[in-house]
Scaffold this motif. Structure first.
Motif, PDB file in Angstrom:
ATOM      1  N   ALA A 167      61.691  50.054  79.157  1.00 18.78           N
ATOM      2  CA  ALA A 167      61.759  51.715  79.086  1.00 18.78           C
ATOM      3  C   ALA A 167      61.098  51.895  80.859  1.00 18.78           C
ATOM      4  CB  ALA A 167      60.220  52.143  78.280  1.00 18.78           C
ATOM      5  N   ILE A 168      60.224  51.358  80.981  1.00 18.78           N
ATOM      6  CA  ILE A 168      59.618  51.414  83.182  1.00 18.78           C
ATOM      7  C   ILE A 168      61.333  51.229  83.774  1.00 18.78           C
ATOM      8  CG2 ILE A 168      58.721  50.188  84.811  1.00 18.78           C
ATOM      9  CD1 ILE A 168      56.553  49.780  83.020  1.00 18.78           C
ATOM     10  N   ALA A 169      62.218  50.445  82.917  1.00 21.39           N
ATOM     11  CA  ALA A 169      63.689  50.093  83.684  1.00 21.39           C
ATOM     12  C   ALA A 169      64.201  51.491  84.162  1.00 21.39           C
ATOM     13  CB  ALA A 169      63.471  48.997  83.644  1.00 21.39           C
ATOM     14  N   ALA A 170      64.179  51.766  82.574  1.00 17.22           N
ATOM     15  CA  ALA A 170      65.210  52.620  82.392  1.00 17.22           C
ATOM     16  C   ALA A 170      64.696  54.253  83.674  1.00 17.22           C
ATOM     17  CB  ALA A 170      65.220  53.652  80.861  1.00 17.22           C
ATOM     18  N   LEU A 171      63.708  54.067  83.666  1.00 16.69           N
ATOM     19  CA  LEU A 171      62.781  55.719  84.292  1.00 16.69           C
ATOM     20  C   LEU A 171      63.714  55.196  85.616  1.00 16.69           C
ATOM     21  CD1 LEU A 171      58.754  54.733  85.080  1.00 16.69           C
ATOM     22  CD2 LEU A 171      59.995  57.202  83.693  1.00 16.69           C
ATOM     23  N   ALA A 172      64.360  54.683  86.270  1.00 18.66           N
ATOM     24  CA  ALA A 172      64.984  54.866  87.262  1.00 18.66           C
ATOM     25  C   ALA A 172      66.333  56.138  87.188  1.00 18.66           C
ATOM     26  CB  ALA A 172      66.065  53.767  87.792  1.00 18.66           C
ATOM     27  N   ALA A 173      67.277  55.913  85.938  1.00 14.97           N
ATOM     28  CA  ALA A 173      67.806  56.688  85.964  1.00 14.97           C
ATOM     29  C   ALA A 173      67.361  58.072  84.998  1.00 14.97           C
ATOM     30  CB  ALA A 173      68.410  55.984  84.280  1.00 14.97           C
ATOM     31  N   SER A 174      66.440  58.186  85.239  1.00 10.35           N
ATOM     32  CA  SER A 174      65.487  59.679  84.529  1.00 10.35           C
ATOM     33  C   SER A 174      65.670  60.580  85.557  1.00 10.35           C
ATOM     34  CB  SER A 174      64.156  59.305  83.971  1.00 10.35           C
ATOM     35  OG  SER A 174      63.476  60.156  82.979  1.00 10.35           O
ATOM     36  N   ASN A 175      65.828  61.841  85.199  1.00  7.55           N
ATOM     37  CA  ASN A 175      65.552  63.510  86.150  1.00  7.55           C
ATOM     38  C   ASN A 175      64.080  63.350  86.173  1.00  7.55           C
ATOM     39  OD1 ASN A 175      68.230  62.865  86.588  1.00  7.55           O
ATOM     40  ND2 ASN A 175      68.368  64.272  84.366  1.00  7.55           N
ATOM     41  N   ASP A 176      63.228  63.381  85.196  1.00  9.83           N
ATOM     42  CA  ASP A 176      62.264  64.265  84.806  1.00  9.83           C
ATOM     43  C   ASP A 176      61.508  62.409  84.425  1.00  9.83           C
ATOM     44  OD1 ASP A 176      59.844  64.933  85.041  1.00  9.83           O
ATOM     45  OD2 ASP A 176      60.564  65.937  83.198  1.00  9.83           O
ATOM     46  N   GLY A 177      60.971  62.201  85.304  1.00 14.30           N
ATOM     47  CA  GLY A 177      60.468  60.592  84.758  1.00 14.30           C
ATOM     48  C   GLY A 177      59.098  60.970  84.392  1.00 14.30           C
ATOM     49  N   THR A 178      58.249  61.985  85.242  1.00 24.36           N
ATOM     50  CA  THR A 178      56.370  62.203  85.083  1.00 24.36           C
ATOM     51  C   THR A 178      57.114  62.444  83.060  1.00 24.36           C
ATOM     52  OG1 THR A 178      56.298  63.577  86.592  1.00 24.36           O
ATOM     53  CG2 THR A 178      54.452  64.149  85.124  1.00 24.36           C
ATOM     54  N   HIS A 179      57.421  63.038  82.677  1.00 28.39           N
ATOM     55  CA  HIS A 179      57.855  63.750  81.338  1.00 28.39           C
ATOM     56  C   HIS A 179      58.255  62.162  80.387  1.00 28.39           C
ATOM     57  CE1 HIS A 179      58.323  66.162  77.781  1.00 28.39           C
ATOM     58  NE2 HIS A 179      59.414  65.220  77.516  1.00 28.39           N
ATOM     59  N   THR A 180      59.363  62.152  81.165  1.00 29.77           N
ATOM     60  CA  THR A 180      59.632  60.295  80.332  1.00 29.77           C
ATOM     61  C   THR A 180      58.492  59.270  80.504  1.00 29.77           C
ATOM     62  OG1 THR A 180      61.580  60.792  81.401  1.00 29.77           O
ATOM     63  CG2 THR A 180      61.087  58.427  80.660  1.00 29.77           C
ATOM     64  N   ILE A 181      57.681  59.317  80.989  1.00 28.95           N
ATOM     65  CA  ILE A 181      56.494  58.395  81.046  1.00 28.95           C
ATOM     66  C   ILE A 181      55.761  58.635  79.772  1.00 28.95           C
ATOM     67  CG2 ILE A 181      53.840  57.998  82.507  1.00 28.95           C
ATOM     68  CD1 ILE A 181      55.495  57.689  85.345  1.00 28.95           C
ATOM     69  N   GLY A 182      55.452  59.950  80.096  1.00 30.77           N
ATOM     70  CA  GLY A 182      54.385  60.737  78.426  1.00 30.77           C
ATOM     71  C   GLY A 182      55.291  60.236  77.594  1.00 30.77           C
ATOM     72  N   ARG A 183      56.755  60.108  77.435  1.00 31.24           N
ATOM     73  CA  ARG A 183      57.035  59.809  75.959  1.00 31.24           C
ATOM     74  C   ARG A 183      57.122  58.202  75.963  1.00 31.24           C
ATOM     75  NH1 ARG A 183      62.313  62.749  77.335  1.00 31.24           N
ATOM     76  NH2 ARG A 183      63.018  60.931  76.321  1.00 31.24           N
ATOM     77  N   ILE A 184      57.350  57.600  77.317  1.00 32.25           N
ATOM     78  CA  ILE A 184      56.989  56.147  76.481  1.00 32.25           C
ATOM     79  C   ILE A 184      55.260  55.498  76.173  1.00 32.25           C
ATOM     80  CG2 ILE A 184      56.285  53.841  77.606  1.00 32.25           C
ATOM     81  CD1 ILE A 184      58.033  54.825  80.031  1.00 32.25           C
TER      82      ILE A 184
END
Ligand SMILES: Nc1ncnc2c1ncn2[C@@H]1O[C@H](COP(=O)(O)OP(=O)(O)OP(=O)(O)O)[C@@H](O)[C@H]1O
Ligand SMILES: [Mg+2]
Length: 455
Positions: free
Chosen positions: A52-69
């Motif tokens: 999930a952390i590796a997929a963060l690089a491709a994310s447009n909204d990292g902060t939201h993605t971290i919350g989803r993780i």
């Protein structure tokens, strides 16, 4: 403590020890299981988090993605994900699925040590948000152990209850006849020999009950025999007394009367100076006294047969024959006794045998001939026999005490006693054989020597 309670106590003790052992094993197994489960859960969680952390690089909204993780761990049974702010406070946290039947806190404290924690740094531009971490929460695992424990406890409790109930019932059943036995023993001790117990129950105890019943029956028989013996003894004594009274009356009475009559005639004869008649009366008185002395001796010898035997067996048997001849003049008696005496002990026993043998022949056989014999055999045994030509043994002959007592006396001295029908003719043959040994106190030879010395 009663046997049943003691057994139950011991079995309960063993079951408690087994329970404690089982508890320790369950604890050890529980701790290992939780450790293993948590380790594998954290491994899986670690891989998932790294992906999930590796997929963060491709994310447009990292902060939201971290919350989803973090949220994606919601409902996990073993792991809790957290976003920790740079100052260490928890910015976000997932929630572990709660067990339906939570374990008590004491079990949780007992089984769980420190939670395993793995932290993850966030990539470059998100570093300011803090760090991600996953940690184990064995709440569900402990609750599984708790359920397992409860099931085992129910099974073990049911098993223990069943074992105790079975032991209680079985031992109770086995021991119930023992209570009856104890009551029966009490009755026997109190003299009630009719007491019996049921011969059921375990094999080992059934043998004891059977033996007890046999013992009680034997005692009842002996008591009955004693009673009969006692009654017979009284009857015999009564008969003896009546016979002695008759003898005194018939044999002594007339002579006393004669003495009285003779004594009364003496004074007038003296007055008349009739000395010849006085002498005759005096002689008559002496004769009467002589008769009385003879009868008195006969009565005394019947009262004290031992005195008779003191003079030797043949002498005593002579007296016995004289006794019966006076009462049964129709019977011919023959005596074949080779030695005057075989020693005091054997003489006394032999005389008893002759006495009972003759009495039986006269009472039961109505013979006209009785032969009494006592001889030393070649193998140094004393053979005593009473042979009559009476009616013989009846098939329905009752069991009296005469032969029983005689057999006991003979067996005591190491001898044997046989009573049979006379072969080929009517009558009964009674034969007793006794060893002439030092165990029978006085030897015939010793006695012969004594007599030779006395002569
Ligand atoms: N000489 C005999 N002739 C016929 N029957 C005999 C003779 N001797 C013994 N019996 C039979 O054997 C039975 C047992 O004899 P035993 O002397 O033991 O008892 P009893 O004479 O009947 O009674 P007890 O001797 O106790 O007064 C007798 O009742 C009798 O029937
Ligand atoms: Mg008899």
């Amino acid at each position: 403590m009663p046997l049943r309670r003691r057994l139950l106590f011991l079995i309960s003790l063993v079951l408690i020890v087994c329970l404690i052992g089982g508890g320790v094993l369950t604890y050890w197994h529980g701790v290992r299981k939780i450790d293993l489960e948590m380790s594998s859960a954290i491994n899986v969680g670690e891989t998932a988090m790294e992906d999930a952390i590796a997929a963060l690089a491709a994310s447009n909204d990292g902060t939201h993605t971290i919350g989803r993780i973090v949220v994606s761990f919601n409902g996990d049974r073993h792991l809790r994900a957290k976003l920790l702010a740079p100052d260490g406070t928890i910015a976000r946290s997932s929630s572990v699925r709660l067990p339906t039947d939570p374990a008590p806190t004491w079990l949780y404290d007992l089984l769980v040590s420190k939670p395993q924690v793995v932290s993850f740094d966030l990539p470059g531009e998100y570093k300011s948000l803090g760090r991600l971490s996953i940690e184990t929460d064995p709440l569900n695992e402990v609750s599984e152990v708790w359920e397992d424990m409860k099931l085992k406890l129910i099974i073990v409790s049911a098993f223990c209850s069943l074992v105790l109930a079975l032991v209680y019932v079985t031992v109770g059943r086995a021991l119930r006849p023992l209570e009856n036995l104890s009551t029966a023993i009490g009755r026997v001790a109190g003299g009630d020999f009719q007491a019996q117990v049921s011969e059921t129950g375990p094999q080992e105890l059934a043998v004891i009950y059977k033996q007890f019943n046999e013992m009680a029956e034997q005692l009842a028989r002996v008591e009955h025999q004693n009673l009969r013996l006692h009654e017979q003894l009284s009857t015999v004594q009564e008969e003896e007394r009546a016979e002695i009274a008759r003898d005194l009356h018939d044999e002594i009475g007339p002579f006393l009367f004669a003495v009285d009559v003779d004594a009364q005639t003496i004074p007038p004869l003296l007055m008349r100076g009739d000395n010849e008649d006085v002498r005759e009366r005096a002689n008559a008185i002496r004769q009467s006294v002589g008769h009385m002395q003879t009868h008195l001796r006969a009565i005394l010898s019947r009262l004290r047969p031992a005195t008779l035997v003191d003079l030797g067996l043949s002498h005593a048997v002579d007296q016995l024959i004289a006794f019966w001849k006076a009462r049964r003049p129709g019977i011919v008696f023959e005596m074949d006794i080779t030695e005057v005496s075989f020693g005091a002990a054997l003489d006394a026993l032999a005389f008893r045998i002759f006495q009972e043998g003759t009495s039986n022949a006269v009472r039961h056989g109505a013979p006209n001939r009785i032969v009494l014999s006592a001889r030393r055999t070649e193998n140094n045994r004393l053979r005593i026999s009473v042979v009559d030509n009476g009616t013989g043994l009846k098939a329905t002959a009752s069991r009296g005490f005469g032969l029983t007592g005689m057999r006991e006396r003979v067996t005591e001295k190491g001898g044997s006693l046989v009573i049979t029908e006379a072969s080929g003719k009517s009558g009964v043959v009674l034969v007793a054989e006794l060893p002439i040994t030092p165990s029978n106190p006085i030897l015939a030879h010793a006695n012969d020597d004594t007599r030779a010395g006395a002569a």
